[in-house]
Motif scaffolding. Structure first.
Motif, PDB file in Angstrom:
ATOM      1  N   VAL A 115       0.854  -1.182   0.000  1.00 38.11           N
ATOM      2  CA  VAL A 115       0.000   0.000   0.000  1.00 38.11           C
ATOM      3  C   VAL A 115       0.890   1.232   0.000  1.00 38.11           C
ATOM      4  O   VAL A 115       1.795   1.350   0.820  1.00 38.11           O
ATOM      5  CB  VAL A 115      -0.919  -0.016   1.246  1.00 38.11           C
ATOM      6  CG1 VAL A 115      -1.453   1.374   1.531  1.00 38.11           C
ATOM      7  CG2 VAL A 115      -2.081  -0.974   1.030  1.00 38.11           C
ATOM      8  N   LEU A 148       1.107  -7.321   2.689  1.00 41.07           N
ATOM      9  CA  LEU A 148      -0.335  -7.265   2.947  1.00 41.07           C
ATOM     10  C   LEU A 148      -1.064  -8.240   2.021  1.00 41.07           C
ATOM     11  O   LEU A 148      -0.533  -8.634   0.981  1.00 41.07           O
ATOM     12  CB  LEU A 148      -0.861  -5.853   2.688  1.00 41.07           C
ATOM     13  CG  LEU A 148      -0.267  -4.758   3.574  1.00 41.07           C
ATOM     14  CD1 LEU A 148      -0.777  -3.397   3.151  1.00 41.07           C
ATOM     15  CD2 LEU A 148      -0.606  -5.000   5.048  1.00 41.07           C
ATOM     16  N   GLY A 159      -8.096  -5.137   3.438  1.00 45.06           N
ATOM     17  CA  GLY A 159      -6.661  -5.411   3.492  1.00 45.06           C
ATOM     18  C   GLY A 159      -6.288  -5.901   4.883  1.00 45.06           C
ATOM     19  O   GLY A 159      -6.774  -5.352   5.884  1.00 45.06           O
ATOM     20  N   MET A 188      -5.118  -8.894   0.300  1.00 46.02           N
ATOM     21  CA  MET A 188      -6.458  -8.312   0.129  1.00 46.02           C
ATOM     22  C   MET A 188      -7.467  -9.448   0.112  1.00 46.02           C
ATOM     23  O   MET A 188      -7.272 -10.446  -0.597  1.00 46.02           O
ATOM     24  CB  MET A 188      -6.555  -7.554  -1.205  1.00 46.02           C
ATOM     25  CG  MET A 188      -5.666  -6.354  -1.350  1.00 46.02           C
ATOM     26  SD  MET A 188      -5.952  -5.067  -0.129  1.00 46.02           S
ATOM     27  CE  MET A 188      -7.556  -4.489  -0.583  1.00 46.02           C
ATOM     28  N   THR A 193      -7.025  -1.736   5.260  1.00 42.44           N
ATOM     29  CA  THR A 193      -7.812  -0.887   4.337  1.00 42.44           C
ATOM     30  C   THR A 193      -9.192  -1.516   4.169  1.00 42.44           C
ATOM     31  O   THR A 193      -9.357  -2.729   4.312  1.00 42.44           O
ATOM     32  CB  THR A 193      -7.187  -0.836   2.907  1.00 42.44           C
ATOM     33  OG1 THR A 193      -6.904  -2.157   2.492  1.00 42.44           O
ATOM     34  CG2 THR A 193      -5.951  -0.003   2.845  1.00 42.44           C
ATOM     35  N   VAL A 195      -3.352   0.557  -3.642  1.00 41.68           N
ATOM     36  CA  VAL A 195      -2.964  -0.826  -3.377  1.00 41.68           C
ATOM     37  C   VAL A 195      -2.349  -1.352  -4.666  1.00 41.68           C
ATOM     38  O   VAL A 195      -2.943  -1.230  -5.749  1.00 41.68           O
ATOM     39  CB  VAL A 195      -4.179  -1.686  -2.978  1.00 41.68           C
ATOM     40  CG1 VAL A 195      -3.759  -3.124  -2.714  1.00 41.68           C
ATOM     41  CG2 VAL A 195      -4.874  -1.094  -1.765  1.00 41.68           C
ATOM     42  N   TYR A 231      -3.580 -13.588   7.045  1.00 44.75           N
ATOM     43  CA  TYR A 231      -4.459 -13.840   5.905  1.00 44.75           C
ATOM     44  C   TYR A 231      -5.354 -15.075   6.064  1.00 44.75           C
ATOM     45  O   TYR A 231      -6.580 -14.997   5.937  1.00 44.75           O
ATOM     46  CB  TYR A 231      -3.602 -13.954   4.633  1.00 44.75           C
ATOM     47  CG  TYR A 231      -4.371 -14.357   3.406  1.00 44.75           C
ATOM     48  CD1 TYR A 231      -5.363 -13.531   2.894  1.00 44.75           C
ATOM     49  CD2 TYR A 231      -4.114 -15.557   2.751  1.00 44.75           C
ATOM     50  CE1 TYR A 231      -6.081 -13.897   1.766  1.00 44.75           C
ATOM     51  CE2 TYR A 231      -4.818 -15.927   1.620  1.00 44.75           C
ATOM     52  CZ  TYR A 231      -5.792 -15.099   1.133  1.00 44.75           C
ATOM     53  OH  TYR A 231      -6.500 -15.460   0.023  1.00 44.75           O
TER      54      TYR A 231
END
Ligand code: ASP
Length: 460
Positions: free
Chosen positions: A316, A390, A436, A392, A423, A358, A442
């Protein structure tokens, strides 16, 4: 002229009205003679399955080698001037076994001899690689008593190897419509000089979709080795639900975010005419699989979330400056800096005094310093930071019910699982909520989201 609707006209052969189903079979569905027999049964169950599209035989067991990979190895060795006999024998052996098991007479030796001499004299990659589909389709046509169609006659490419969709629509339509029942090889076509070109890997899905479009099919069936599109990644979530219905838009978003069931270029030709795409499992033909349609039926709209997918390896870029939004073109300059470097971004969020982009981390590898220097020089930001590592997560659903509720559940579940939310992004279309999260959170985050949406759907 407006595009015709699926199945509305054409489907009549010698004056008789008929439905037309285009059925594409993937590599594992063609791996051996037993699968050829299964396909024969599937075809016999529905006489509307008039056009078959086939890949090359795939793996029979995990360590096995796909025919396409053997052919790639043949080409690579031949082009280096090395012997490729073992790989070519591998190809001949696989087809030979299928033929003898099915008791079919077929000029396999002649075909292999001719491929060998082309490979020796003038090895061409796409021609070589396409022979898996070519042989498989010819054998399947013989086995079923259908007409064989070589896509070199009707799937059109430019000389530089780009698919030519408009020309293909015309020639494929002219080739397939007059036929009662046909088998066409997937994955390749030719340019006007007759030079063979292939789609990217898994491209028989694209041929199937093009064929469905060409004959204005009522349905495009895509037969594969999975029960359908799964609502989450099975490597992360145990036994995820198979999605029964989803829209083209949902499929596109889920595929972009990592869910894989169809080649990404395979949706457009069929979706253009609103032809439904049905993912089916060859080993479980009694299951309905996943139906992909333009508009979800009303009762399917009640489930707020269709599926969850995600992508790792994101960064990001955050730029802050007081009065970013004063109309001085701050965002435009920022996007221009990226455009100059042909750097695509995934998402863009703006606030009163900030813009957040992103972007895939691997794309920043070679230009990070140069990029930050230019942002500083041109925009003089109060703050500039890049955060890496990161992921998403996309929570996708057409949201017939109140999307707000679903969003609250998702964010609440993540908070309760102790996942930092870096995010949040949702467009006005409400198709897709993007969240995010740090890469190390994750899997935990995907499980938390999946569990809450399933619990919610079970209650409603
Ligand atoms: N046989 C090709 C591949 O392995 C194309 C396909 O299966 O659709 O990629």
């Amino acid at each position: 002229m407006a595009a015709p609707k699926a199945g509305l006209f054409q489907n009549n052969y010698r004056g008789k009205f008929m439905r037309t189903v285009v059925a594409k079979f993937g590599g594992t569905s063609l791996a051996d003679a037993a699968h050829f027999r299964k396909i024969k049964e599937i075809v016999a169950q529905d006489p509307d399955r008039r056009i078959l599209v086939v890949s090359a035989p795939g793996k029979r067991f995990p360590e096995d080698i796909k025919i396409t990979d053997l052919l790639i190895a043949c080409y690579e060795k031949a082009s280096r001037g090395e012997a490729f006999d073992a790989e070519l024998e591998g190809v001949a052996g696989r087809f030979g076994e299928i033929l003898s098991d099915l008791g079919l007479a077929f000029p396999l030796e002649e075909e292999i001899r001719s491929l060998k001499s082309r490979l020796t004299e003038n090895p061409e990659r796409d021609y070589t690689v396409s022979r898996g589909e070519y042989l498989c389709a010819r054998i399947m046509a013989d086995y079923l008593g259908f007409t064989f169609v070589d896509p070199a006659w009707c799937v059109c490419f430019t000389e530089s190897g780009e698919p030519d969709a408009a020309m293909t629509a015309r020639t494929m339509s002219a080739s397939l419509r007059p036929l009662r029942r046909a088998v066409i090889a997937g994955f390749y076509g030719a340019d006007e000089n007759g030079t063979i070109h292939t789609f990217s890997r898994g491209g028989s899905d694209v041929t199937g979709s093009l064929a469905a479009r060409a004959v204005t099919a009522d349905l495009y069936e895509n037969w594969t080795d999975v029960p359908g599109l799964l609502a989450a990644d099975p490597r992360i979530v145990k036994n995820p639900r198979t999605v029964d219905y989803l829209s083209y838009r949902e499929l596109r978003t889920l595929s972009y975010m990592g869910a894989s069931v169809l080649h990404t270029d395979a949706v457009l030709p069929a979706s253009d005419l609103g032809i439904p795409i049905n993912i089916r499992c060859t080993d479980m033909p009694e299951d309905n699989g996943t139906m992909i349609v333009r508009r979800l039926p009303k009762e399917k709209l009640r489930r707020p979330v269709t599926g969850v997918a995600g992508r790792r390896g994101m960064s990001v870029i955050q730029v802050e400056k007081v009065m970013v939004s004063d109309g001085s073109g701050f965002s435009a300059i920022m996007l221009d800096i990226l455009k100059k470097r042909s750097l695509p971004f995934e998402h863009c969020l703006t606030g009163i005094d900030a813009i957040t982009l992103v972007i895939r981390s691997d794309l920043l590898e070679d230009c990070r310093e140069d990029l930050t220097r230019e942002i500083r020089e041109q925009l003089h930001p109060d703050f500039l930071g890049i955060r890496d590592h990161l992921s998403m997560i996309a929570v996708v659903g057409e949201r017939g019910t109140d999307s707000c509720d679903a969003n609250v559940q998702v964010l609440d579940a993540l908070t309760r699982a102790g996942v930092e939310i870096t995010t949040i992004n949702q467009g006005a279309g409400k198709l897709n909520l993007l969240v995010g999260v740090p890469e190390e959170a994750y899997e935990n985050a995907v499980r938390a989201v999946y569990n809450v949406i399933e619990a919610e759907a079970a209650e409603s």
